[in-house]
Motif scaffolding. Structure first.
Motif, short mmCIF file in Angstrom:
data_model
loop_
_atom_site.label_atom_id
_atom_site.label_comp_id
_atom_site.label_asym_id
_atom_site.label_seq_id
_atom_site.Cartn_x
_atom_site.Cartn_y
_atom_site.Cartn_z
N SER A 21 0.80 -1.22 0.00
CA SER A 21 0.00 0.00 0.00
C SER A 21 0.84 1.27 0.00
O SER A 21 0.30 2.36 -0.22
N PHE A 22 2.14 1.18 0.25
CA PHE A 22 2.94 2.41 0.34
C PHE A 22 3.22 3.04 -1.03
O PHE A 22 3.58 4.19 -1.12
N LYS A 23 3.12 2.29 -2.08
CA LYS A 23 3.38 2.78 -3.43
C LYS A 23 4.76 3.41 -3.55
O LYS A 23 4.93 4.51 -4.10
N ASN A 24 5.74 2.75 -3.02
CA ASN A 24 7.13 3.19 -3.17
C ASN A 24 7.72 2.57 -4.42
O ASN A 24 7.20 1.57 -4.92
N PRO A 25 8.81 3.14 -4.94
CA PRO A 25 9.45 4.36 -4.50
C PRO A 25 8.72 5.60 -5.00
O PRO A 25 7.98 5.53 -5.98
N LEU A 26 8.97 6.73 -4.32
CA LEU A 26 8.34 7.97 -4.74
C LEU A 26 8.82 8.34 -6.14
O LEU A 26 10.02 8.33 -6.41
N PRO A 27 7.90 8.68 -7.03
CA PRO A 27 8.30 9.01 -8.41
C PRO A 27 9.32 10.15 -8.47
O PRO A 27 10.24 10.12 -9.28
N GLU A 28 9.18 11.15 -7.58
CA GLU A 28 10.12 12.28 -7.64
C GLU A 28 11.54 11.88 -7.25
O GLU A 28 12.51 12.47 -7.73
N ALA A 29 11.66 10.86 -6.40
CA ALA A 29 12.99 10.38 -6.05
C ALA A 29 13.62 9.68 -7.25
O ALA A 29 14.79 9.90 -7.59
N VAL A 30 12.82 8.85 -7.92
CA VAL A 30 13.33 8.15 -9.11
C VAL A 30 13.66 9.15 -10.20
O VAL A 30 14.70 9.05 -10.87
N ALA A 31 12.80 10.14 -10.36
CA ALA A 31 13.03 11.15 -11.40
C ALA A 31 14.34 11.89 -11.16
O ALA A 31 15.10 12.16 -12.09
N GLU A 32 14.60 12.20 -9.90
CA GLU A 32 15.82 12.93 -9.59
C GLU A 32 17.06 12.07 -9.87
O GLU A 32 18.05 12.56 -10.42
N ILE A 33 16.97 10.82 -9.54
CA ILE A 33 18.11 9.91 -9.82
C ILE A 33 18.33 9.84 -11.33
O ILE A 33 19.45 9.91 -11.81
N ARG A 34 17.23 9.74 -12.06
CA ARG A 34 17.35 9.66 -13.53
C ARG A 34 17.97 10.92 -14.11
O ARG A 34 18.78 10.86 -15.02
N SER A 35 17.57 12.08 -13.59
CA SER A 35 18.06 13.32 -14.21
C SER A 35 19.46 13.69 -13.71
O SER A 35 20.29 14.14 -14.49
N SER A 36 19.71 13.50 -12.44
CA SER A 36 21.01 13.96 -11.93
C SER A 36 22.08 12.88 -12.02
O SER A 36 23.26 13.17 -11.92
N ARG A 37 21.68 11.65 -12.18
CA ARG A 37 22.64 10.55 -12.26
C ARG A 37 22.34 9.71 -13.49
O ARG A 37 22.01 8.53 -13.40
N ALA A 38 22.40 10.33 -14.64
CA ALA A 38 22.08 9.62 -15.89
C ALA A 38 22.96 8.37 -16.00
O ALA A 38 24.16 8.42 -15.73
N GLY A 39 22.34 7.29 -16.37
CA GLY A 39 23.09 6.04 -16.51
C GLY A 39 23.08 5.19 -15.26
O GLY A 39 23.48 4.02 -15.30
N THR A 40 22.67 5.78 -14.16
CA THR A 40 22.59 4.99 -12.95
C THR A 40 21.44 4.00 -13.04
O THR A 40 20.34 4.36 -13.45
N ARG A 41 21.73 2.79 -12.66
CA ARG A 41 20.69 1.76 -12.72
C ARG A 41 19.80 1.86 -11.49
O ARG A 41 20.29 2.01 -10.37
N VAL A 42 18.51 1.78 -11.73
CA VAL A 42 17.54 1.75 -10.62
C VAL A 42 16.97 0.33 -10.55
O VAL A 42 16.51 -0.21 -11.56
#
Lengths: 354, 240
Positions: free
Chosen positions: A250-271
């Motif tokens: 029910s928590f619906k993690n991870p938060l989309p904004e956290a994933v978005a930030e990783i994608r934008s600031s750490r391009a190429g980082t695997r999630v």
């Protein structure tokens, strides 16, 4: 091990001279097994049965240290069942006191620890902080305690006072940096919150690690913007892989904004999420057999809830290897997941309120 | 009782199994039911008061390699023990034993749970119950030989009293966080340490530590063994 227990798979791997870190898919919670041959350090214990299976399969007979990062149930529940099990030798259990914690599980765990200590089954250390040096380390698995500080545990959890800062249960999380065969392999921050991160950043201790197990299962880090927290954390850790140890609940993690930030600031980082987030794939999970998964215990194996499942990190030929292999994992995601947040082509949902 | 018998009670061509009851018609019915199994059933009707040890001695003297016992033995036989205790003591003496009762649900929280630690299987009497007997005997034989399945192993764990019942069979309701934290389990008051068997409401909230098979699936399977008051943290808590 005296016998193969019913209800569990028989041992599938023999004890080998391996140094590895295994981040178990325990659903919403944390549990990492840091192994050096037949000895290990366990960091958090959400589930006991998966952990038990992992230890059996790995031929581990000695738990040198069990570190409970903080007193929340999704980090300690399995300890209540693991610690009395005499199939394993247990060295030291490390905890921090938490005056905010009034849960039955925590209270009963303290009573159990007292009795097991009295019986000579284990030792206890109450008060784990960044002055621990390398006390938790095994020969090829070096473990540095980055947080909390001696001052933090001196104050304990509680509201801000005249001189003391507010320290939450999450903020008291023990943060460990793990080196495998000399390589900075993992950062295990428990449920580290934004205030504690800020404090950590003010100290100039190395936080870099190949794999970041993202705090609090990708949930909220406090009242502030989550993208800012993710950005600061990733800048400090410089991870190549970010693992979210989360459950398809029910928590619906991870938060989309956290994933978005990783994608934008750490391009190429695997999630890599241990389980398939409902943010990526609502409704019933894919029914296709997840052939990319490691043959390790994982909570998500029940009900096809795994995404990366249980994750393993090893040092091979001078480099760190993270499994499941990214190409296999990505292929499965592309074929079966409707809107994977880890895919740069996917438009992410907006921020979620705390 | 030889070790070989204890290891696998059904490996013998036709193992001799004592069947104990205090009612003749029930004993005959049970003999008929078990007649289809590859066992030699040795019926033993308890008609008069006698000691538990004398019953066990007779069973062993007859050359039986296993025991199946009814639970409610006191009424007709006027013995001072239940089938649950007989089964417990038999298993303790390395004679694989199974409890076979028509009143499992009525007694499981009280007179059966009192002895559950050494009762590997309780089989409910009924039309299809006989199918469960071979596996039950095998399980009992395995335990006698020192092999307990994970679900039958007792691990030290906190047991918290949440209610006390003084009427009838004195019992307390407890919770076992390591099993199902929100499920209340009824256990006999006598499972608590002798110093805490007053059936007083002051017991509520008290935490004991004892061996519980918290990997068991169902409440009926739970046993509570060697409970004692949970200690306070020791003075040298923070030292190695």
């Amino acid at each position: 091990m005296t016998e193969v227990q019913s209800g569990l798979r028989p041992a599938g791997r023999t004890a080998v001279d391996t140094a590895e870190a295994v981040i178990l898919d325990v659903g919403h919670g944390n549990c990492a097994v840091l192994r050096d041959g037949v000895r290990c350090v366990i960091v958090d214990a959400k589930s006991d049965k998966l952990l038990y299976q992992e230890l059996i399969d790995s031929g581990i007979c000695r738990i040198e240290h069990l570190v409970l990062s903080h007193a929340d149930s999704d980090h300690i529940a399995g300890a209540l069942r693991l610690l009395p099990n005499e199939d394993f030798d247990i060295g030291t259990v490390w905890i921090n006191s938490d005056s905010n914690k009034d849960s039955l599980k925590w209270h009963e765990l303290l009573g159990l620890l007292a009795r097991l200590k009295r019986d000579g089954r284990l030792r206890t250390r109450v008060g784990i902080c960044d002055e621990q040096d390398w006390d938790l380390s095994l020969e090829r698995v070096l473990i540095d305690v980055l947080h909390p500080t001696l001052t933090d545990i001196g104050h304990g959890t509680g509201k801000a006072g005249r001189v003391r800062p507010e320290i939450t249960t999450n903020g008291m999380s023990v943060v460990l940096r793990v080196l495998l065969d000399g390589h900075p392999a993992l950062l295990l921050p428990g449920d580290l919150d934004a205030a504690a991160l800020e404090q950590m950043l003010s100290r100039s201790k190395a936080m870099t690690a190949h794999v970041l197990v993202y705090p609090h299962h990708g949930g909220h880090s406090g009242d502030g913007p989550e993208n800012e927290f993710a950005k600061q954390l990733c800048e400090a850790v410089q991870p190549e892989v970010v693992v979210f140890s989360m459950g398809r609940g029910s928590f619906k993690n991870p938060l989309p904004e956290a994933v978005a930030e990783i994608r934008s600031s750490r391009a190429g980082t695997r999630v890599a999420c241990t389980q398939l987030s409902p943010n990526c794939h609502a409704g019933e999970p894919p029914t296709a057999q997840p052939l990319h998964l490691l043959g390790r215990p994982a909570a998500g194996l029940t009900g096809n809830r795994c995404c990366a499942g249980t994750v393993r990190v090893t040092a091979v030929d001078g480099a760190l290897l993270v499994e499941p292999r990214p190409e296999d994992h990505l292929t499965w995601i592309e074929q079966h997941v409707r809107a994977p947040m880890c895919n740069p082509k996917v438009r992410l949902p907006g921020p979620r309120k705390p | 009782m030889s070790r070989a018998c204890a290891h696998n009670v059904l490996e013998l061509a036709s193992p001799r199994v004592a069947l104990v009851d205090d009612r003749e018609e029930a004993l005959i019915r049970a003999c008929d039911l078990l007649g289809d199994l590859p066992l030699t059933v040795d019926p033993m009707l308890l008609r008069e008061p006698r000691t538990l040890n004398s019953v066990l001695d007779e069973i062993l003297g007859r050359g039986c390699t296993a025991l199946i016992s009814d639970h409610r033995l006191r009424h007709h036989a006027r013995v001072g023990f239940d089938g649950a205790e007989l089964v417990y003591r038999a298993n303790e003496r390395k004679l694989p034993a199974v409890l076979y009762s028509a009143h499992v649900e009525d007694d499981e929280a009280t007179s059966i749970r009192e002895w559950r630690y050494r009762i590997p299987r309780v089989v409910q009497k009924g039309p299809h119950s006989v199918e469960a007997i071979p596996e039950a005997l095998q399980t009992a034989a395995a335990e006698v030989a020192g092999r307990r399945a994970l679900e039958r192993r007792g691990f030290l764990t906190p047991v918290r009293v949440v209610d006390v019942h003084r009427d009838g069979y004195p019992t307390v309701d407890v919770t076992v966080t390591a099993w199902k934290p929100d499920t209340v389990v009824t256990i006999p008051l006598t499972r608590l340490p002798a110093t805490h068997q007053s059936a007083s409401s002051s017991l509520i909230g008290t935490v004991f530590l004892g061996k519980v098979n918290f990997y068991a699936e169902s409440e009926a399977e739970l046993f509570f063994h060697d409970l004692e008051l949970a200690p306070d943290p020791p003075a040298d808590w923070n030292t190695e």
